[in-house]
Design a protein around this motif. Structure first.
Motif, PDB file in Angstrom:
ATOM      1  N   CYS A  39      41.987  48.376  46.825  1.00 60.94           N
ATOM      2  CA  CYS A  39      41.866  48.934  45.285  1.00 60.94           C
ATOM      3  C   CYS A  39      42.217  50.335  45.205  1.00 60.94           C
ATOM      4  O   CYS A  39      42.299  51.007  44.090  1.00 60.94           O
ATOM      5  N   ASP A  61      36.004  47.296  52.617  1.00 60.93           N
ATOM      6  CA  ASP A  61      36.946  46.958  51.294  1.00 60.93           C
ATOM      7  C   ASP A  61      36.256  45.980  50.349  1.00 60.93           C
ATOM      8  O   ASP A  61      36.200  45.957  49.132  1.00 60.93           O
ATOM      9  N   GLY A  62      35.413  44.925  50.940  1.00 58.54           N
ATOM     10  CA  GLY A  62      34.635  43.824  50.193  1.00 58.54           C
ATOM     11  C   GLY A  62      33.567  44.535  49.251  1.00 58.54           C
ATOM     12  O   GLY A  62      33.546  44.346  48.099  1.00 58.54           O
ATOM     13  N   ILE A  64      33.816  48.065  48.423  1.00 63.31           N
ATOM     14  CA  ILE A  64      34.278  48.995  47.482  1.00 63.31           C
ATOM     15  C   ILE A  64      35.004  48.415  46.504  1.00 63.31           C
ATOM     16  O   ILE A  64      35.193  48.785  45.418  1.00 63.31           O
ATOM     17  N   CYS A  65      35.922  47.382  46.934  1.00 62.58           N
ATOM     18  CA  CYS A  65      36.722  46.887  45.810  1.00 62.58           C
ATOM     19  C   CYS A  65      36.450  45.419  45.363  1.00 62.58           C
ATOM     20  O   CYS A  65      36.986  44.978  44.559  1.00 62.58           O
ATOM     21  N   GLY A  66      35.422  45.019  45.911  1.00 62.23           N
ATOM     22  CA  GLY A  66      34.838  43.509  45.448  1.00 62.23           C
ATOM     23  C   GLY A  66      34.377  43.528  44.081  1.00 62.23           C
ATOM     24  O   GLY A  66      33.871  44.320  43.507  1.00 62.23           O
TER      25      GLY A  66
END
Lengths: 66, 267
Positions: A39, A61-62, A64-66
């Motif tokens: 993201c 990533d999961g 922070i951006c999920g």
């Protein structure tokens, strides 16, 4: 005595290698990288004894951006 | 819309016929519709969830969670450690709100949850005290019978079919005489609807995680509640991530809107 010193050195080496002095700072360096998450957020991530850098970046990533 | 529903119904019926209910290994696809924020009825989200059934055991995962795992393997292969930079913004990563793998057998339900590390808690399938009603209705051509159960602070209405005599269903739900075709909590915050049944080779897509922390369900739910309150604290404990104030605010706001987990309490 010499053998004892060698064993002691080996022992200290093992302790230093397995201890954690903060991410990526142990005697056995773990892979670290600047990560750009999916993201666009950024961070500095290191692998550790249990998880590779990519595994940890992937989990982050999961979150922070999920 | 009518055409789409007819097509879906036909597809499900044909798939079920192809699946041969007597065979042991089935892959069932459910559409999960859920409301992440209990105060915002207009925000309904969807995810496809997969139930793999083999012999007397099953595995339940989010389809996106599975796709993420496959994609991670590709990224791992292509990553050059000497570059010092990992760019995930070039990868179209499927996101999921359900990073868990649920293993079910007649004896135990094991929930492995990936929340910056693997957690495992177990549930007793016998604690699902189903109340079976005589009410019957047809869903996508399948004759279904009604059943009710309370779990995790929610009351659910399920519809199962004896046409697929498999005592399994989505999420942790199991123990009925036939496959669960639909299950919804009475507030309509979580709805699982069966959209496809196929045969599969009997091999589960995930192996059991190797490193995990075994924890009681109550403690796990308390950890998740704390995460929703302090996401940045947990992220920083996990890794030295430098997020901009705008990113931190976005994550905090997002977590505060995710106030409606499927498990409201440990029972």
């Amino acid at each position: 005595m010499k053998n004892f010193k060698s064993l002691l050195c080996l022992f200290l080496f093992m302790i230093a290698g397995t201890s954690s002095f903060g991410e990526g700072n142990s005697l056995f360096k773990y892979d670290c990288a600047d990560v750009t998450f999916s993201c666009g957020a950024t961070g500095y991530v290191c692998g550790n004894a249990n998880e590779s850098l990519v595994d940890r970046a992937w989990k982050l990533d999961g979150e922070i951006c999920g | 819309m009518k055409i789409a529903i007819t097509l879906l119904a036909t597809c499900l019926t044909v798939s079920v016929m192809l699946a041969q209910p007597g065979s042991q290994a089935l892959k069932c696809t459910y559409q999960l519709t859920f409301q992440p924020d209990s105060t915002d009825k207009n925000n309904q989200q969807n995810e496809l969830m997969l139930l793999y059934i083999s012999k007397n055991e099953s595995q339940f995962v989010s389809k996106n969670f599975m796709l993420r795992d496959s994609l991670k393997k590709v990224v791992k292969r292509n990553y050059d450690p000497s570059s010092g930079h990992l760019d995930l913004s070039q990868v179209s990563i499927p996101q999921t709100r359900f990073r868990f793998i649920i293993y079910k057998s007649q004896e135990i339900i094991d929930v492995f949850y990936d929340k910056l590390g693997w957690f495992k808690y177990s549930e007793d399938p016998e604690e699902l005290c189903w109340e079976i009603s005589n009410e019957i209705k047809s869903i996508n051509g399948l004759s279904c019978q009604k059943a009710m159960v309370s779990h995790g602070g929610r009351n659910y209405v399920a519809w199962f079919t004896n046409e697929i005599p498999v005592p399994d269903g989505p999420y942790i739900f199991s123990g009925l005489p036939g496959l669960i075709v639909e299950i919804t909590d009475t507030q309509n915050h979580y709805n699982f609807s069966l959209i496809q049944v196929q045969n599969h080779n009997g091999i589960f897509p995930f192996e059991e995680p190797k490193d995990y922390l075994t924890i009681s369900k109550a403690k796990f739910l308390s950890f998740m509640a704390d995460y929703r309150k302090n996401p940045i604290k947990h992220l920083k404990q996990y890794a030295s991530v430098s997020l901009s104030p705008a990113e931190r605010k976005r994550i905090k706001d997002r977590e505060s809107r995710r106030n409606n987990p499927i498990e409201l309490k440990a029972n």
